[in-house]
Design a protein around this motif. Structure first.
Motif, PDB file in Angstrom:
ATOM      1  N   GLN A 131       0.840  -1.199   0.000  1.00 31.53           N
ATOM      2  CA  GLN A 131       0.000   0.000   0.000  1.00 31.53           C
ATOM      3  C   GLN A 131       0.877   1.251   0.000  1.00 31.53           C
ATOM      4  OE1 GLN A 131      -3.679   0.064   0.294  1.00 31.53           O
ATOM      5  NE2 GLN A 131      -3.293  -1.980  -0.503  1.00 31.53           N
ATOM      6  N   THR A 132       1.933   1.221   0.815  1.00 32.12           N
ATOM      7  CA  THR A 132       2.866   2.347   0.863  1.00 32.12           C
ATOM      8  C   THR A 132       3.605   2.479  -0.466  1.00 32.12           C
ATOM      9  OG1 THR A 132       3.174   1.968   3.224  1.00 32.12           O
ATOM     10  CG2 THR A 132       4.823   3.321   2.124  1.00 32.12           C
ATOM     11  N   GLY A 135       1.440   4.021  -3.116  1.00 29.22           N
ATOM     12  CA  GLY A 135       1.292   5.460  -2.908  1.00 29.22           C
ATOM     13  C   GLY A 135       2.535   6.218  -3.346  1.00 29.22           C
ATOM     14  N   ARG A 136       3.709   5.712  -2.921  1.00 27.02           N
ATOM     15  CA  ARG A 136       4.950   6.388  -3.276  1.00 27.02           C
ATOM     16  C   ARG A 136       5.208   6.313  -4.773  1.00 27.02           C
ATOM     17  NH1 ARG A 136       8.281   7.758   0.731  1.00 27.02           N
ATOM     18  NH2 ARG A 136       8.689   9.412  -0.753  1.00 27.02           N
ATOM     19  N   LEU A 140       3.132  10.349  -4.478  1.00 26.76           N
ATOM     20  CA  LEU A 140       2.686  10.913  -3.203  1.00 26.76           C
ATOM     21  C   LEU A 140       3.868  10.897  -2.225  1.00 26.76           C
ATOM     22  CD1 LEU A 140      -0.724   9.017  -2.882  1.00 26.76           C
ATOM     23  CD2 LEU A 140      -0.448  11.425  -3.438  1.00 26.76           C
ATOM     24  N   SER A 142       5.750  10.650   1.559  1.00 29.57           N
ATOM     25  CA  SER A 142       5.542   9.634   2.596  1.00 29.57           C
ATOM     26  C   SER A 142       4.464  10.092   3.570  1.00 29.57           C
ATOM     27  CB  SER A 142       6.851   9.324   3.318  1.00 29.57           C
ATOM     28  OG  SER A 142       7.260  10.426   4.075  1.00 29.57           O
ATOM     29  N   THR A 145       1.056   9.576   1.832  1.00 25.26           N
ATOM     30  CA  THR A 145       0.738   8.150   1.777  1.00 25.26           C
ATOM     31  C   THR A 145       0.289   7.657   3.147  1.00 25.26           C
ATOM     32  OG1 THR A 145       2.434   7.919   0.080  1.00 25.26           O
ATOM     33  CG2 THR A 145       1.634   5.900   1.091  1.00 25.26           C
ATOM     34  N   VAL A 149      -3.644   6.822   2.949  1.00 23.75           N
ATOM     35  CA  VAL A 149      -3.758   5.400   2.616  1.00 23.75           C
ATOM     36  C   VAL A 149      -3.519   4.488   3.826  1.00 23.75           C
ATOM     37  CG1 VAL A 149      -2.816   3.546   1.198  1.00 23.75           C
ATOM     38  CG2 VAL A 149      -3.062   5.845   0.235  1.00 23.75           C
TER      39      VAL A 149
ATOM     40  N   ASP B  73       9.920  12.065  -5.414  1.00 27.53           N
ATOM     41  CA  ASP B  73       8.467  12.128  -5.630  1.00 27.53           C
ATOM     42  C   ASP B  73       8.159  12.691  -7.023  1.00 27.53           C
ATOM     43  OD1 ASP B  73       8.044  11.113  -3.135  1.00 27.53           O
ATOM     44  OD2 ASP B  73       7.780  13.067  -2.177  1.00 27.53           O
TER      45      ASP B  73
END
Lengths: 233, 240
Positions: A131-132, A135-136, A140, A142, A145, A149, B73
């Motif tokens: 999931q992390t 997101g990354r 996104l 940290s 995320t 999430v 990012d």
């Protein structure tokens, strides 16, 4: 039969009516709720922050010093009894303040934070690392995320354990009398001394704690059901 | 578009990638094949810095993304990634899964992101799943949504990490169809895969990784038709 009823009526009168003793219970209940509520707010805040520091440190290798500080905090506050912590806070750390309730809120909050931290940390770690990564991988940060999430999923995992902690905390506040706080348990003890009768005062106080715990349990169930929406198939 | 020079990645004392160099050009579809544990997934994950390289350089559109000052990012916003285990956000609906990053990162407004997400869902034949949660989808549906979630960021390159390995056999086809469509749209792609038929059909170039090194690279015809490396021959004889 009438004898028994007479006894009950007399017990009721001396426990609640004489000298407006019901007010002692009301004040006690109010103080217990203030301490428990204040401590939950402080404990949840500290717990969430400490948990995020520890998870972030373990995953990224940053914030090492802060991580060690958090570890020391957990060790100290989980390693000593709450009554002793409370007394140290009252007679040593905050000896210059003469407000038992404020000090009790702080003491119980800081103590609870140590337990909440481990609950939250376990909840975050139980969320799949994928999931992390997802997101990354979308760009996104940290923080985003974590907030959008991971935490929403972690909260679902930790709610039952957090409920446990909340219940334990509420009942732990019954030792606040050690630092002159007139909480609910202290009110029962107070009235027991005044009436020289243990039955009504103590069992009444026990019943009030019990009802409070039942209420918390019901409320948490309702929240859990609401959060379970995304699990339905 | 992506230039990899002397890439090294170690886990503890274990060297997973050992001095790997590679050049992915714009529009190329590169299939990365090799035995499990060969380092091919780690190679892919280094490309968008999900794994931090221990040595070497990666240039993406001319920018050194292994430079500590580089904003990872910002790099990842231009690189889409599809995972073996889908990794849809379990707490969000399908629509929110797709709109989260574009809307939060202010690449589109919330409304634009939603319109584009609905168009993408229609393209993969799942318009009615917009308000469903991931737990209600089949594996194949999840992976198709995961692909369009990455596409919603309009990336310059798509990285696929064994996109069909976790699927039931009957769902592999529907996912490969979507990957094929993305390829036909001209997207630059790097695909780690065990699907040799798919690699042969879609890839413009195949890279064989073994023991943390690129052992051979060539067109699908060269790799599958006339493999030179003995390890590649042995590998192909086992999987085809």
């Amino acid at each position: 039969m009438t004898e028994a009823l007479d006894w009950l009526a007399r017990q009721f009168t001396i426990t609640f009516i004489t000298g407006n003793r019901y007010k002692l219970f009301l004040t006690g209940l109010r103080n217990t709720l203030i301490i428990a509520f204040g401590a939950v707010v402080i404990g949840t805040f500290i717990g969430a922050v400490v948990a995020m520091i520890r998870v972030h440190s373990a995953q990224s290798g940053k914030l090492r010093a802060l991580d060690r500080l958090c570890g020391a905090y957990l060790a100290v506050f989980r390693g000593t009894p709450i009554v002793v912590q409370l007394l140290i806070m009252y007679y040593i750390v905050f000896a210059f303040i003469d407000n038992g309730i404020s000090i009790a809120v702080l003491a119980f909050g800081i103590n609870s934070g140590a337990y909440v931290a481990e609950i939250v940390r376990a909840g975050i770690l139980a969320v799949d690392i994928g999931q992390t990564e997802a997101g990354r991988s979308l760009g996104l940060s940290s923080g985003q995320t974590m907030r959008l999430v991971v935490l929403p999923q972690a909260i679902k995992n930790i709610l039952p354990a957090l409920g446990n902690e909340l219940i334990a905390l509420l009942k732990d506040t019954s030792v606040a009398g050690y630092v002159t706080v007139k909480d609910l348990a202290q009110a029962g003890e107070n009235v027991r001394t005044l009436t020289a009768e243990p039955y009504f005062s103590l069992i009444f106080v026990a019943a009030v704690y019990f009802l409070l715990v039942m209420g918390i349990t019901k409320a948490l169930r309702a929240v859990e059901r609401r959060l379970a929406r995304s699990d339905r198939r | 578009m992506i230039v990899v020079e002397g890439l090294v990645k170690k886990f503890g004392g274990n060297t997973v990638l050992d001095d790997v160099s590679e050049h992915v050009r714009s529009g190329e579809k590169v299939a990365v094949i090799g035995p499990s544990g060969s380092g091919k997934s780690t190679f892919l994950r280094c490309l968008n810095l999900l794994e931090r390289p221990d040595g070497g350089k990666i240039l993406f559109e001319g920018e050194d993304i292994t430079d500590p000052k580089c904003d990872a990012d910002a790099v990842r916003r231009r690189m889409g990634m599809v995972f073996q285990h889908f990794n849809l956000f379990n707490n969000l609906t399908v629509l929110k899964n797709i709109t989260l990053a574009p809307a939060r990162l202010k690449i589109m407004t919330e409304t634009e992101a939603e319109e584009s997400a609905r168009a993408l869902l229609a393209r993969i034949g799942l318009p009615e799943k917009a308000d469903a949660y991931p737990s209600m989808l089949s594996g194949g549906q999840k992976q198709r949504v995961a692909i369009v979630r990455a596409l919603a960021m309009s990336p310059r390159v798509m990285l696929f990490d064994e996109p069909t390995s976790a699927l039931d056999p009957e769902m592999v086809g529907e996912v490969l169809d979507v990957v094929r469509e993305v390829a036909e749209g001209g997207m630059t792609m790097v695909v780690v895969t065990h699907e040799m038929g798919f690699a042969r059909e879609v890839a413009s170039r195949v890279v064989f990784v073994d023991g943390g090194k690129i052992k051979e690279t060539g067109t699908p015809d060269e790799i599958f038709g006339a493999p030179r490396d003995p390890r590649l021959r042995e590998f192909l004889s086992k999987v085809i």
